[in-house]
Design a protein around this motif. Structure first.
Motif: not given
Length: 102
Positions: A27-54
């Motif tokens: 969903r975050a990738i979709q919103r960033l790809g859509d250039n959503d003007p309301t999404l100015t901060t993304v914090s993935l550091e709170r994930y309990t799962c790593p996102i890895y290289e992919e």
């Protein structure tokens, strides 16, 4: 506990690995790809799962053309050297992001 949702911050929830966290990342990738003007901060550091290289590679693809994201927090996401290289290449083309936390 999950961070509070605030203006421009996607409300990430602390959850276990699996479909739910992958859906939030998608969903975050979709919103960033859509250039959503309301999404100015993304914090993935709170994930309990790593996102890895992919995950880093997917983020890099949408960061190239995004003109609103200012802060990207990726601590503890295990993006690896190749993921970091993909992000570095994307950020050469993105002059909007002002804070990257690895």
């Amino acid at each position: 506990p999950a961070p509070e949702a605030s203006e421009g911050l996607l409300p990430w929830k602390k959850m276990s690995c699996g479909t739910a966290s992958e859906t939030d990342l998608d969903r975050a990738i979709q919103r960033l790809g859509d250039n959503d003007p309301t999404l100015t901060t993304v914090s993935l550091e709170r994930y309990t799962c790593p996102i890895y290289e992919e995950g880093a590679r997917a983020l890099a693809r949408v960061l190239v053309d995004n003109t609103f994201l200012r802060i990207l927090e990726l601590r503890w996401t295990r993006i690896g050297n190749d993921g970091a290289k993909d992000l570095a290449e994307a950020l050469r083309k993105n002059s909007i992001l002002t804070h990257l936390d690895l």
